[in-house]
Each structure stands twice: as C-alpha cells, then as structure tokens.
Design an enzyme around this catalytic site. Structure first.
Site, mmCIF file in Angstrom:
data_model
loop_
_atom_site.group_PDB
_atom_site.id
_atom_site.type_symbol
_atom_site.label_atom_id
_atom_site.label_comp_id
_atom_site.label_asym_id
_atom_site.label_seq_id
_atom_site.Cartn_x
_atom_site.Cartn_y
_atom_site.Cartn_z
ATOM 1 N N GLU A 258 -6.275 5.644 31.251
ATOM 2 C CA GLU A 258 -4.843 7.019 31.347
ATOM 3 C C GLU A 258 -5.203 7.722 32.311
ATOM 4 O O GLU A 258 -6.674 8.167 32.667
ATOM 5 C CB GLU A 258 -5.695 7.799 29.495
ATOM 6 C CG GLU A 258 -4.297 9.807 29.502
ATOM 7 C CD GLU A 258 -5.099 9.894 27.836
ATOM 8 O OE1 GLU A 258 -4.391 10.337 27.686
ATOM 9 O OE2 GLU A 258 -6.367 9.780 27.785
ATOM 10 N N LYS B 206 1.481 8.846 23.528
ATOM 11 C CA LYS B 206 0.597 9.496 22.610
ATOM 12 C C LYS B 206 0.638 10.701 21.561
ATOM 13 O O LYS B 206 1.651 11.065 21.835
ATOM 14 C CB LYS B 206 -0.495 10.112 23.143
ATOM 15 C CG LYS B 206 -2.213 10.364 23.378
ATOM 16 C CD LYS B 206 -2.951 11.542 24.243
ATOM 17 C CE LYS B 206 -3.995 11.420 23.950
ATOM 18 N NZ LYS B 206 -4.982 12.345 25.021
ATOM 19 N N CYS C 12 -7.020 7.445 24.106
ATOM 20 C CA CYS C 12 -7.750 8.936 24.225
ATOM 21 C C CYS C 12 -8.190 9.516 22.599
ATOM 22 O O CYS C 12 -8.585 8.388 21.802
ATOM 23 C CB CYS C 12 -7.816 9.744 25.304
ATOM 24 S SG CYS C 12 -9.248 10.851 25.649
#
Length: 527
Positions: A96, A196, A229
C-alpha cells in the site's frame, strides 16, 4: 533488527525482521513438500518496498511532476518483477502507498491519481490499449510489468472516478478518490480492483459507498481474496471474504506501523492465516523511522517473513505455497498420545475435584506442587487499553484473571526461571485509540522491566521459555492467535481450538524467549 525467517523452528529472527529469506521456488512450483506430504504448489512473491516519497506531500504539483516521482518507484517494481520471474514466480504483491507515498491532502494527491474504469464493466488491457482512457499511465506500466514477468501482479495506487451532483454521495469536488488495489493477469489484463473500505485517517481518500468483496481466479491456485491494511481488523470485507466464499488465498498490500506487544505487522498477518486456514501474501511498506516494516508469505503452519528495523532497503520474499493450505490440528481431530499438560488442562476445564479455586490462582493437589501464594492483581496500559493483570511467578502454575465477562487462564511450566517479569492480562472492551473496535484479549506478555507499570511496553527481546496452555471464555468465534518470540520471531501454536466453551492455545518448546502469546478476539457487532 533484521531478519527473514521461516517456520516455528527458526533459530533467530527480528520482530520486524530484515534478513533474506531463502527463495523456495525454483521453477514452476508444480509440487512441493508441506508437512511431509507432497502437495500441489505455486510460487508467490511479496516485496517490502522502501518507497521514494514526495519531499512535500502537501504542496500542489503537476501531473508531470507526479509521474516523475511515481515512475522512480515503478522502476524498482519492474526490477523486482524481473528478479521474481527468474525464480518462476506466478503472483507478486506490492505494498500500500508504495507508488505515490502518503500524508497527502485530498487536493495535493489529485495529480497522483489514475482514472479507474470498473473492470466489471470494461474489459481492458492498459499495456496493449494505452490510449483508451486518459490519466492511466501508472496502470499502463503495471500492466506491462505483468506481461513482461508473465505473472499475476497486485499493486496499490490512488484512483479517481468522476461523479455527478445528482449522486447523493458525490463529494463537493465532483469526484471520488479511492485507495485502490489492482490485479493484473499474466497477459496484462486488468482482472479486478479493490477500493479500501476501512480507511486509517486518510483524508485524501473516500470509502466506497458499497463494500467491495473482490475475489479473482487464477489458473495456478484458484480463488484469491483481496483487502488492504486496516481492513484486517474489521468484518467487511476481510472476514466475509473467507467466511462466505471458498477463498484459500489472500493478497494484502499494507502500510502498517508496528505496535507491540499485540499488533506488529507480521504478528497479525500470521494470525489471520492461522485463524482462517488460508495462505496470506502480505506486502508492507518499508520506512523503519516510522516503524513500518514486516511482510510475509504466511500459511496456517509456516511463515516466511521479513522484519528489518536497521536497514533502509526493500526486500523480496519468494516462497512455494500449497494450493490447498493445511490447517492446524484441533482437539476434535488430534491423534496419537496426548500431551500430559493437555490432560491436566482438560481436567481443569472439566472441573477437576482436586483443584481448589480462590480469587486468582487455582491450587491443585497431586504430582505438581502449586504456588500457594495468590499473586496480586494490578492494572497497566497496553495498546492504549487498561488491562487487568497478574504476575507470572515461579517455575509452574495455574493463573486466572478476569475483566467484565472475560476470564483468562494460564497453565504453565518453565524449564528455567529468567530474571524477567511476565504477566497474564485480560481486556474486554471497546478500543478507542487509532480506531474504534471491540476486543476481548487474553495475553501472556513479557514486561519492559521488573515493575508492574512496565507490563504492556513495547519490547522485542526476551529469554523466558514456557510450555503453556492459554485459554479464555470468549464470546466470539473470531479469535486471532498472536505469537511472537525474541528478535521478532514468529511461532506457530501446537494446537488451538474450542474445548468446553473455552478457546485455547497450546505450545510446547519455544525456540527463543517469549515476547507475546495472546488470543485476540474481535466482537464486530459491538463496534
């Protein structure tokens, strides 16, 4: 510290390690040996990238200047793809924020964003059709890398999507901006994209109005899921992907700042693989000054990882991975002679009449002499949460500590006593710092010093060896086994699972001193 290690028997590693992990994949990875069985395998790679960052991410810049910076990072990506190709890698994952960096505002990141058509609506090969859409230079380069390396490629970039004022979710500037993972096949086709969902204080980006549950198919290993993440700590999309589909492999770009003793990057990555019986391909960014390191290729039984807090350089991990990962053996299907400590554990759970319970310690008659002095309860902050703890004294014992509805238990033996303070802690409540989410935690940790107030501090070195059962009466089935020993070394539990309405973790001999053994439960419905 630096290390790349594999498996539970590795002699030395560092928490966020940085030594080179030997490439297991030699060529196509058709077959490999896992747990003494020959199984079908594929060859995977993850790259921990020391990204070249904008000197001033808040400054406004041109698209041309933005591309100049991003191309420097993409040049490094291309080198890694070619190195991986020589090892027969079939899929590679990049981290990321690796291409554009971080700490932008919504306005300052705009020149770094590619236009992103929906792969569900448009079949597109950016390398072969570069002029089909404007502002897609990064996607074009990634597509061409996948072709050149003849491998699936997963990368993270910023993307933009225009919207109309008639759209109730449309931001005031007339566009959505997403933190996006893209997946390219080995022929350069854009297979899918994931935007995300659980943003970590990312003012530059929007969360999609509807959660992306992205599964892509590969000819070498079947279905892969993808998320990013902070998503790992939430139900959507992470848990839903592995619960509601036949996904056995996860690709995971991340920019993770390590936080001990419970949430180091490699710690949570490995825990996810073990908890859900999947292969977990995790690529982290590398900026040791920010505490960002820790990548790995994790299976339920073994990990190949890199954690390096000393060197400022990227690192490529390559490993052979089973197409159908084997999980840990639980109580219900364990075979062979039972470990004596496990027999004792089962007796305690069944309410052994030879055991007498007081406030914190359980005293048992029999072959074992128990410490008859009940240790004091104390409180200390760990991970910004107020834990209730008891010290772990003596060479053997059986401890209990409770908070709210959760009681945590420890049955342990120590071959030798070290001059270190260990404690058994419990927390059952809403975590509110750096994100809001409800956790139930049972944790055996090494304290930073000999004072009770040092329990919960960030440490990476320890000498204390334990053989133990750790368990609790969790009210969730989503429990992550966090296991870390000295020098940022990952360990795999010998056994874990449910027994008599309690979730337990058992471990025999450790290869190095214990830093953390924890059961980290998530109650998503209480967030």
């Amino acid at each position: 510290m630096v290390c790349i290690m594999s498996g539970a028997s590795s002699q030395l590693a560092f928490f966020l390690c940085g030594c080179y992990v030997a490439a297991l994949g030699v060529h196509t990875g058709e077959h490999c040996v896992a747990e003494h069985q020959e199984v079908e395998c594929y060859v995977a790679a993850v790259y921990e990238h020391q990204s070249i960052l904008s000197p001033n991410p808040l400054a406004l810049t041109s698209r041309k200047e933005a591309l100049e910076l991003m191309n420097q990072n993409l040049d490094i990506y291309e080198e890694q793809v070619m190195t991986a190709a020589q090892k027969g890698v079939q899929i590679i994952v990049f981290p990321e924020d690796g291409i554009h960096g971080f700490n932008f505002t919504r306005t300052s990141i705009y020149p770094f964003l590619d236009f992103m058509p929906s792969p569900r609506l448009v079949k597109w090969n950016p390398c072969l059709e570069p002029h089909r859409f404007n502002d897609t230079e990064v996607l074009q380069r990634l597509s061409c890398m996948a072709i050149k390396g003849e491998m699936f490629l997963v990368a993270n970039l910023g993307t933009k999507q225009p919207c109309h004022s008639s759209d109730p979710g449309c931001p005031n500037d007339g566009r959505y901006q997403f933190n996006t993972n893209v997946v390219f096949s080995s022929n350069g086709t854009l297979v899918d994209r994931y935007r995300k969902q659980n943003l970590y204080f990312e003012a530059a980006f929007d969360a999609p109005l509807k959660v992306d549950h992205i599964i892509f198919d590969t000819p070498f290993a079947g279905k892969f899921g993808v998320f990013t993440c902070f998503d790992i700590l939430f139900f959507d999309p992470a848990i839903r992907l592995v619960r509601d589909s036949e996904v056995k492999h996860i690709v995971y770009p991340t920019a993770w700042m390590n936080q001990l003793p419970l949430l180091a990057a490699i710690q949570i990555q490995s825990a996810f693989a073990i908890a859900f019986g999947v292969n977990f391909l995790a690529a982290n960014i590398h900026h040791q000054s920010l505490g960002m390191t820790g990548s790995g290729i994790h299976t339920p039984l073994k990990s190949f990882w890199h954690h390096d807090m000393e060197n400022s350089k990227g690192h490529l991990i390559i490993a052979q991975v089973a197409k159908n990962p084997l999980g840990l053996i639980g109580t219900e299907n364990a075979t062979g002679k039972m470990d004596p400590s496990h027999t004792k554990f089962l007796k305690i759970l069944a309410g052994d009449p030879y055991c007498e319970k007081d406030a914190q310690e359980v005293h048992c008659d029999g072959a074992t002499k128990w410490n008859m002095n009940a240790p004091p309860i104390f409180y200390s902050e760990m991970m910004y949460d107020n834990f209730t703890l008891v010290p772990v004294w003596g060479k053997e014992g059986y401890l209990r500590v409770c908070a709210n509805g959760l009681c945590c238990y420890l049955l342990y033996q120590r071959p030798t006593l070290s001059k270190e303070l260990y404690a058994l802690g419990v927390f059952d409540g809403l975590h509110t710092i750096h994100g809001t989410y409800y956790v139930q935690v049972c944790a055996l940790v090494k304290c930073g010093g000999l004072g009770f107030d040092t329990c919960g501090q960030e440490i990476t070195e320890a000498t204390g060896l334990f053989e133990f059962h750790l368990w609790g009466n969790f009210s969730t089935s989503y429990i992550f086994p966090l296991f870390l020993t000295s020098g940022m070394t990952l360990e795999t539990p010998d056994q874990l699972g449910w027994e008599n309405d309690h979730y337990f973790l058992r471990k025999g001999g450790l290869s190095s001193g214990l830093v953390t053994a924890a059961l980290y439960g998530r109650l998503y419905e209480r967030d």
